[in-house]
Design a protein around this motif. Structure first.
Motif, short mmCIF file in Angstrom:
data_model
loop_
_atom_site.label_atom_id
_atom_site.label_comp_id
_atom_site.label_asym_id
_atom_site.label_seq_id
_atom_site.Cartn_x
_atom_site.Cartn_y
_atom_site.Cartn_z
N SER A 1 0.74 -1.08 0.00
CA SER A 1 -0.02 -0.01 0.01
C SER A 1 0.91 1.22 -0.01
O SER A 1 2.06 1.10 0.30
CB SER A 1 -0.86 -0.09 1.14
OG SER A 1 -0.14 0.27 2.39
N ALA A 2 0.31 2.42 -0.06
CA ALA A 2 0.95 3.71 -0.14
C ALA A 2 1.79 3.79 1.00
O ALA A 2 2.91 4.36 1.14
CB ALA A 2 0.24 5.01 -0.49
N ALA A 3 0.99 3.60 2.34
CA ALA A 3 1.64 3.55 3.78
C ALA A 3 2.65 2.75 3.93
O ALA A 3 3.81 3.14 4.42
CB ALA A 3 0.42 3.49 4.62
N GLN A 4 2.59 1.48 3.25
CA GLN A 4 3.70 0.61 3.41
C GLN A 4 4.90 1.00 2.92
O GLN A 4 6.03 0.92 3.04
CB GLN A 4 3.36 -0.82 3.14
CG GLN A 4 2.30 -1.51 4.27
CD GLN A 4 1.62 -2.60 3.47
OE1 GLN A 4 1.36 -2.69 2.06
NE2 GLN A 4 1.07 -3.48 4.14
N GLU A 5 5.04 1.58 1.33
CA GLU A 5 6.05 2.00 0.78
C GLU A 5 6.45 3.28 1.41
O GLU A 5 7.75 3.49 1.38
CB GLU A 5 5.41 2.33 -0.67
CG GLU A 5 5.07 1.23 -1.64
CD GLU A 5 4.92 1.43 -3.06
OE1 GLU A 5 4.55 2.77 -3.24
OE2 GLU A 5 4.95 0.56 -4.06
N THR A 6 5.70 4.03 1.99
CA THR A 6 6.29 5.20 2.82
C THR A 6 6.91 4.75 3.85
O THR A 6 8.05 5.47 4.09
CB THR A 6 5.18 6.12 3.24
OG1 THR A 6 4.30 6.59 2.24
CG2 THR A 6 5.56 7.31 4.12
N ALA A 7 6.80 3.78 4.56
CA ALA A 7 7.63 3.20 5.45
C ALA A 7 8.81 2.59 5.11
O ALA A 7 9.97 2.78 5.81
CB ALA A 7 6.78 2.05 6.43
N VAL A 8 8.71 1.94 3.91
CA VAL A 8 10.13 1.26 3.22
C VAL A 8 10.88 2.59 2.95
O VAL A 8 12.01 2.44 3.12
CB VAL A 8 9.70 0.70 2.01
CG1 VAL A 8 10.93 0.32 1.35
CG2 VAL A 8 8.87 -0.69 2.58
N MET A 9 10.35 3.91 2.54
CA MET A 9 11.28 4.91 2.03
C MET A 9 11.74 5.59 3.32
O MET A 9 12.93 5.83 3.27
CB MET A 9 10.43 5.92 1.43
CG MET A 9 9.93 5.42 -0.22
SD MET A 9 9.25 6.79 -1.13
CE MET A 9 7.54 6.65 -0.52
N ALA A 10 11.15 5.42 4.58
CA ALA A 10 11.57 6.16 5.72
C ALA A 10 12.81 5.30 6.15
O ALA A 10 13.70 5.76 6.58
CB ALA A 10 10.62 6.16 6.69
N ALA A 11 12.58 3.98 6.20
CA ALA A 11 13.56 3.12 6.48
C ALA A 11 15.07 3.22 5.59
O ALA A 11 16.04 3.17 6.15
CB ALA A 11 13.24 1.65 6.56
N ALA A 12 14.94 3.50 4.13
CA ALA A 12 16.03 3.63 3.35
C ALA A 12 16.63 4.84 3.76
O ALA A 12 17.89 5.10 3.15
CB ALA A 12 15.47 3.69 1.88
#
Length: 246
Positions: A80-91
């Motif tokens: 989801s968009a929220a899950q992708e946002t979390a991945v980007m934050a971790a990156a």
């Protein structure tokens, strides 16, 4: 020092192939988890973790990668968009290779899709994407199909969300709109993965097709990505970076 690679989803078909490819590449299998398992311990004991589980674990695994300072190779689709946002934050803290598909041929197809999107204007060329997978696949369109759509849209100077998606056409839908990218998802048997990108105009049609015959190509690409990512600074990468096209 031998690279220690952990596998999230080790008990599945991809997990078994990944074990073989880690050994073939000269790496060390640091451990693995299935549906249940200590993900924190897996990240703590690995230099890189390959995750081919599902979208529901992506946010937690990205967070653990950042917490433990380890590279993450993320191949789960349907985020989801929220899950992708979390991945980007971790990156922002660790290297993460997040790819819709780890096959080299598919990533070359992404590059071609972007160039063709730039060269073939939507007012004249309708873009349609057809994909087929095995009957067990739970998300549609596939992550690879969406990746192709994003590449076409990027070539046209927009995002996929901006140009729009047309999928699941049924009944009296009216004439096709100009601009949106069409998607059709087929499911059946044990098809590993087939994707066709079509550009259709009034006077010509161009089709690009990629077929995967063996899931091993994804495992080989993911291990290659793990070896590459372990030496990179924090950031969100995809396979074009791994293949030297980024």
């Amino acid at each position: 020092m031998t690279l220690r690679i952990g596998i999230a989803g080790i008990s599945g078909r991809m997990g078994r192939l990944l074990q073989e490819e880690v050994a073939a590449a000269g790496g060390t299998l640091s451990g693995g988890i299935g549906r249940d398992g200590d993900a924190a311990a897996l990240f703590a004991g690995s230099d890189a973790v390959i995750d081919f589980t599902n979208a529901s674990t992506a946010e937690r695994h990205a967070g653990l990668a950042a917490e433990h300072g380890k590279a993450l190779i993320l191949g789960s689709s349907g985020l989801s968009a929220a899950q992708e946002t979390a991945v980007m934050a971790a990156a922002k803290h660790v290297p993460i290779v997040y790819a819709a598909n780890f096959a080299p041929g598919v990533n070359l197809l992404f590059a071609l899709a972007e160039r063709m999107g730039a060269a073939l204007p939507p007012e004249q060329y309708d873009a349609e994407i057809v994909e087929m997978h095995h009957r067990q696949k739970v998300d549609a369109p596939s992550g690879t199909a969406i990746g192709l759509g994003r590449a076409v849209a990027r070539g046209r100077g927009r995002t996929l969300e901006e140009v729009g998606m047309e999928s699941g056409r049924d009944g009296h839908t009216g004439a096709r709109a100009t601009g949106p990218i069409g998607f059709a998802a087929l499911r059946g048997g044990q098809v590993v993965g087939e994707h066709t990108l079509l550009f259709a105009a009034g006077s010509e049609q161009i089709a690009l097709t990629h077929r995967s015959f063996d899931r091993r190509v994804y495992a080989t690409g993911a291990v290659r990505a793990a070896q590459w990512a372990a030496g990179q600074p924090a950031g969100l990468y995809d396979m074009k970076h791994v293949l030297g096209m980024g």
